[in-house]
Motif scaffolding. Structure first.
Motif, PDB file in Angstrom:
ATOM      1  N   CYS A  93       0.846  -1.181   0.000  1.00  4.33           N
ATOM      2  CA  CYS A  93       0.000   0.000   0.000  1.00  4.33           C
ATOM      3  C   CYS A  93       0.891   1.243   0.000  1.00  4.33           C
ATOM      4  O   CYS A  93       1.761   1.399   0.864  1.00  4.33           O
ATOM      5  CB  CYS A  93      -0.926   0.008   1.212  1.00  4.33           C
ATOM      6  N   GLN A 132      -3.254   0.965  -3.368  1.00  3.17           N
ATOM      7  CA  GLN A 132      -3.822   1.426  -2.108  1.00  3.17           C
ATOM      8  C   GLN A 132      -4.735   0.351  -1.556  1.00  3.17           C
ATOM      9  O   GLN A 132      -5.642  -0.129  -2.259  1.00  3.17           O
ATOM     10  CB  GLN A 132      -4.589   2.728  -2.332  1.00  3.17           C
ATOM     11  N   CYS A 133      -4.501  -0.057  -0.303  1.00  2.00           N
ATOM     12  CA  CYS A 133      -5.288  -1.121   0.321  1.00  2.00           C
ATOM     13  C   CYS A 133      -6.724  -0.653   0.550  1.00  2.00           C
ATOM     14  O   CYS A 133      -7.021   0.544   0.486  1.00  2.00           O
ATOM     15  CB  CYS A 133      -4.653  -1.575   1.627  1.00  2.00           C
ATOM     16  N   SER A 134      -7.596  -1.608   0.822  1.00  2.00           N
ATOM     17  CA  SER A 134      -9.016  -1.282   0.984  1.00  2.00           C
ATOM     18  C   SER A 134      -9.264  -0.347   2.164  1.00  2.00           C
ATOM     19  O   SER A 134     -10.130   0.518   2.101  1.00  2.00           O
ATOM     20  CB  SER A 134      -9.848  -2.561   1.130  1.00  2.00           C
ATOM     21  N   GLN A 135      -8.475  -0.488   3.241  1.00  3.47           N
ATOM     22  CA  GLN A 135      -8.650   0.405   4.392  1.00  3.47           C
ATOM     23  C   GLN A 135      -8.299   1.844   4.028  1.00  3.47           C
ATOM     24  O   GLN A 135      -9.008   2.781   4.387  1.00  3.47           O
ATOM     25  CB  GLN A 135      -7.812  -0.061   5.573  1.00  3.47           C
ATOM     26  N   CYS A 136      -7.197   2.023   3.320  1.00  7.07           N
ATOM     27  CA  CYS A 136      -6.787   3.374   2.936  1.00  7.07           C
ATOM     28  C   CYS A 136      -7.718   3.962   1.884  1.00  7.07           C
ATOM     29  O   CYS A 136      -7.930   5.176   1.864  1.00  7.07           O
ATOM     30  CB  CYS A 136      -5.342   3.372   2.438  1.00  7.07           C
ATOM     31  N   GLN A 137      -8.293   3.133   1.030  1.00  5.37           N
ATOM     32  CA  GLN A 137      -9.269   3.622   0.065  1.00  5.37           C
ATOM     33  C   GLN A 137     -10.496   4.186   0.779  1.00  5.37           C
ATOM     34  O   GLN A 137     -11.082   5.144   0.316  1.00  5.37           O
ATOM     35  CB  GLN A 137      -9.712   2.502  -0.877  1.00  5.37           C
ATOM     36  N   GLY A 138     -10.831   3.592   1.899  1.00  2.78           N
ATOM     37  CA  GLY A 138     -11.978   4.067   2.683  1.00  2.78           C
ATOM     38  C   GLY A 138     -11.689   5.305   3.502  1.00  2.78           C
ATOM     39  O   GLY A 138     -12.585   5.933   4.035  1.00  2.78           O
ATOM     40  N   ASN A 139     -10.414   5.656   3.609  1.00  3.36           N
ATOM     41  CA  ASN A 139      -9.989   6.820   4.391  1.00  3.36           C
ATOM     42  C   ASN A 139      -9.360   7.871   3.490  1.00  3.36           C
ATOM     43  O   ASN A 139      -8.302   8.404   3.762  1.00  3.36           O
ATOM     44  CB  ASN A 139      -8.974   6.410   5.469  1.00  3.36           C
ATOM     45  N   GLU A 140     -10.005   8.191   2.398  1.00  2.00           N
ATOM     46  CA  GLU A 140      -9.466   9.151   1.417  1.00  2.00           C
ATOM     47  C   GLU A 140      -9.232  10.538   2.007  1.00  2.00           C
ATOM     48  O   GLU A 140      -8.406  11.274   1.510  1.00  2.00           O
ATOM     49  CB  GLU A 140     -10.396   9.262   0.203  1.00  2.00           C
ATOM     50  N   ASP A 141      -9.908  10.875   3.090  1.00  2.00           N
ATOM     51  CA  ASP A 141      -9.759  12.216   3.663  1.00  2.00           C
ATOM     52  C   ASP A 141      -8.502  12.350   4.486  1.00  2.00           C
ATOM     53  O   ASP A 141      -8.121  13.444   4.882  1.00  2.00           O
ATOM     54  CB  ASP A 141     -10.986  12.592   4.501  1.00  2.00           C
TER      55      ASP A 141
END
Length: 142
Positions: A93, A132-141
């Motif tokens: 990631c 980009q891992c799924s967790q980081c994709q969910g934390n775009e902000d």
């Protein structure tokens, strides 16, 4: 590989068997991620207070020489290490730095293509993917 098998392999290659050397391999083998030497050191130093980071590095290099461990260099500040010697892919990631081994992907057609185009006989390879891992994709902000 268990402690006894590692001990036999160390002795067969002329290396002394120590609790610290065995601990480095057993910890590495038990981890699903590919840790750096520093991570291994931090996890082991409490149980082995006389262990040094230099000993961890030397032990990992010894294991690489005898074929128990592979170095994984994904372009970070530190190399990572993997006790899984099977050929597999890695993905990292770009945001959080998490590294994951991808063991269930058949890359035989890619290897055949590389061999055909280059004329090389492929003996070993490491393939790296970045994203980009799924967790980081969910934390775009962040």
């Amino acid at each position: 590989m268990d402690r006894q098998e590692v001990s036999v392999l160390l002795r067969a290659n002329g290396f002394k068997v120590t609790p610290q050397r065995l601990a480095v391999y057993m910890l590495l083998q038990g981890l699903e991620d590919q840790p750096t030497a520093d991570i291994l050191y931090r996890k082991l130093v409490e149980k082995y207070p006389t262990l040094s980071l230099a000993t961890v590095y030397k032990t990992l290099e010894m294991y690489i020489r005898i074929g128990l461990v592979q170095r994984v260099d994904m372009g970070e500040d530190s190399c990572r290490y993997d006790a899984n010697m099977d050929n597999h892919l890695y993905i990292r990631c770009d945001k959080c730095g998490k590294v994951m081994a991808l063991t269930d992907i058949d890359d035989s057609s890619l290897l055949a293509d590389v061999s055909k185009v280059s004329g090389y006989t492929i003996r070993h390879r490491q393939l790296f993917f970045y994203g980009q891992c799924s967790q980081c994709q969910g934390n775009e902000d962040n």
